[in-house]
Design a protein around this motif. Structure first.
Motif, PDB file in Angstrom:
ATOM      1  N   SER A 180       0.796  -1.236   0.000  1.00 52.29           N
ATOM      2  CA  SER A 180       0.000   0.000   0.000  1.00 52.29           C
ATOM      3  C   SER A 180       0.824   1.280   0.000  1.00 52.29           C
ATOM      4  O   SER A 180       0.286   2.362  -0.239  1.00 52.29           O
ATOM      5  CB  SER A 180      -0.964  -0.008   1.187  1.00 52.29           C
ATOM      6  N   ALA A 181       2.136   1.193   0.269  1.00 50.89           N
ATOM      7  CA  ALA A 181       2.979   2.378   0.098  1.00 50.89           C
ATOM      8  C   ALA A 181       3.087   2.671  -1.401  1.00 50.89           C
ATOM      9  O   ALA A 181       2.857   1.785  -2.235  1.00 50.89           O
ATOM     10  CB  ALA A 181       4.368   2.126   0.679  1.00 50.89           C
ATOM     11  N   ALA A 182       3.442   3.911  -1.743  1.00 50.89           N
ATOM     12  CA  ALA A 182       3.575   4.282  -3.157  1.00 50.89           C
ATOM     13  C   ALA A 182       4.590   3.380  -3.860  1.00 50.89           C
ATOM     14  O   ALA A 182       4.400   3.001  -5.019  1.00 50.89           O
ATOM     15  CB  ALA A 182       3.986   5.746  -3.270  1.00 50.89           C
ATOM     16  N   THR A 183       5.637   2.995  -3.143  1.00 49.18           N
ATOM     17  CA  THR A 183       6.658   2.120  -3.744  1.00 49.18           C
ATOM     18  C   THR A 183       6.075   0.770  -4.143  1.00 49.18           C
ATOM     19  O   THR A 183       6.495   0.178  -5.143  1.00 49.18           O
ATOM     20  CB  THR A 183       7.814   1.896  -2.755  1.00 49.18           C
ATOM     21  N   GLY A 184       5.087   0.281  -3.396  1.00 43.93           N
ATOM     22  CA  GLY A 184       4.431  -0.984  -3.723  1.00 43.93           C
ATOM     23  C   GLY A 184       3.593  -0.856  -4.990  1.00 43.93           C
ATOM     24  O   GLY A 184       3.619  -1.731  -5.861  1.00 43.93           O
ATOM     25  N   LEU A 185       2.880   0.247  -5.085  1.00 48.42           N
ATOM     26  CA  LEU A 185       2.060   0.513  -6.271  1.00 48.42           C
ATOM     27  C   LEU A 185       2.960   0.607  -7.512  1.00 48.42           C
ATOM     28  O   LEU A 185       2.640   0.048  -8.575  1.00 48.42           O
ATOM     29  CB  LEU A 185       1.286   1.814  -6.050  1.00 48.42           C
ATOM     30  N   ILE A 186       4.096   1.254  -7.365  1.00 47.14           N
ATOM     31  CA  ILE A 186       5.036   1.416  -8.486  1.00 47.14           C
ATOM     32  C   ILE A 186       5.636   0.062  -8.885  1.00 47.14           C
ATOM     33  O   ILE A 186       5.734  -0.262 -10.070  1.00 47.14           O
ATOM     34  CB  ILE A 186       6.136   2.439  -8.105  1.00 47.14           C
ATOM     35  N   ARG A 187       5.986  -0.750  -7.881  1.00 45.27           N
ATOM     36  CA  ARG A 187       6.535  -2.081  -8.172  1.00 45.27           C
ATOM     37  C   ARG A 187       5.527  -2.925  -8.948  1.00 45.27           C
ATOM     38  O   ARG A 187       5.874  -3.558  -9.959  1.00 45.27           O
ATOM     39  CB  ARG A 187       6.895  -2.781  -6.850  1.00 45.27           C
ATOM     40  N   GLU A 188       4.276  -2.923  -8.520  1.00 43.48           N
ATOM     41  CA  GLU A 188       3.242  -3.715  -9.201  1.00 43.48           C
ATOM     42  C   GLU A 188       2.984  -3.185 -10.611  1.00 43.48           C
ATOM     43  O   GLU A 188       2.671  -3.953 -11.524  1.00 43.48           O
ATOM     44  CB  GLU A 188       1.945  -3.713  -8.374  1.00 43.48           C
TER      45      GLU A 188
END
Ligand SMILES: [Zn+2]
Length: 325
Positions: free
Chosen positions: A186-194
């Protein structure tokens, strides 16, 4: 009227402000942190900045009740020491002692996510409630819990690390070493990774074009833009993001039953495209009995002032509660 000084210590800027007892900022100023310096010099600058806002406002230490500091990492408020700070070269920094050498007032320290939650509770989106949770979605996912109008920070002042509750057992490995943490998705980094992963797996997806147009890197907006263009892979990324965010929020509701959960951070710019489905899924999964009032889920309101206001109000609460500063 009573006045407090709030100091917001960040990796890029140190901000300080004079705040009244209702959480209004009377005056504020900031200086660069220059995080590569000696920690003692950074701490002294925090004291000098507090002194500057006080004298600029024509006040003296006798007009101020207390100083509160919001810092990343793990503070030890009892001893006035910052044990450790994320992204800053701090180790066992005697912050209270150094600040008191500049302004001799009670000094209190708490975690930045905790004070941001308190700011929302006093003067922002959770104003008028007794129990609230504020989560901030950025590079990481920080959370602060307010119970009975006070920050809840648990044993050793080390709570609450809401980013590190698991939403998918056995999932992606987190920086904390555990798999499937809320923050990982749910962090922005997770969204970017996905987003990058979906682009790789779907060569025909518009995600590839959007990433190329963005200099080869996805950001927190890429998947949402692709979804609005009707792209299936992008829609899948957004759906999964919403799914994980809703799981985390349902856990928070079940653990604390706050009257309101506030969400802050850049991804909130997506507005209702994000918030409406997240609310619906989180509430439908939370353990709520028939006829029970449902917690509200809304956007945080304090923005960049959350750190200063929350730190000052934390100082006010510690003073009221008779905690030695
Ligand atoms: Zn974790």
């Amino acid at each position: 009227m009573q006045y407090f000084i709030g100091i917001d210590l960040g990796g890029t800027n140190i901000k300080a402000g004079i705040v009244d007892q209702d959480g209004n900022i009377i005056r504020k100023a900031s200086v660069k942190t220059h995080a590569d310096r000696d920690q003692i010099d950074i701490a002294k600058d925090m004291g000098l900045l507090a002194q500057k806002v006080m004298t600029d406002e024509g006040l003296t230490p006798s007009d101020i009740e207390a100083i509160g500091i919001g810092s990343p990492g793990t503070p030890d408020n009892e001893n006035g020491v910052l044990i450790y700070a994320n992204n800053l070269p701090f180790h066992q920094l005697p912050l209270r002692e150094i600040i008191r050498q500049v302004i001799d007032l009670p000094v209190y320290i708490d975690n930045d996510a905790n004070v941001a939650a308190l700011a929302e509770s006093v003067a922002g989106g959770a104003r008028g409630t007794s129990h609230s949770v504020t989560i901030t979605i950025g590079t990481g996912l920080g959370g602060g819990v307010v119970i009975n109008k006070r920050i809840y920070n648990g044993f050793n002042n080390a709570g609450c690390e809401l980013g590190h509750v698991v939403v998918q057992s056995g999932g992606v490995t987190c920086t904390c070493g555990r798999k499937g943490c809320f923050e990982v998705y749910s962090a922005a980094t997770g969204l970017i990774r996905e987003t990058h992963q979906a682009a790789l797996e779907n060569p025909d997806s518009v995600l590839n074009r959007l990433i190329a147009e963005n200099g080869g890197e996805a950001d927190g907006k890429t998947a949402f833009i692709g979804m609005r263009e009707g792209d299936a892979a992008a829609t899948g990324v957004v759906d999964f993001y919403i799914e994980m965010l809703a799981e985390g929020l349902a856990n928070i509701i079940n653990a604390f039953m706050p009257e309101i959960i506030l969400i802050g951070g850049g991804v909130c710019n997506e507005g209702d495209a994000l918030l409406l489905p997240v609310k619906e899924k989180a509430i439908s999964r939370a353990y709520l009995g028939e006829g029970v009032a449902v917690p509200r889920i809304e956007l945080a309101q304090m923005g960049n002032d959350a750190g200063i206001v929350g730190a000052a109000m934390m100082g006010m609460d510690c003073l009221k509660d008779g905690i030695p500063g």
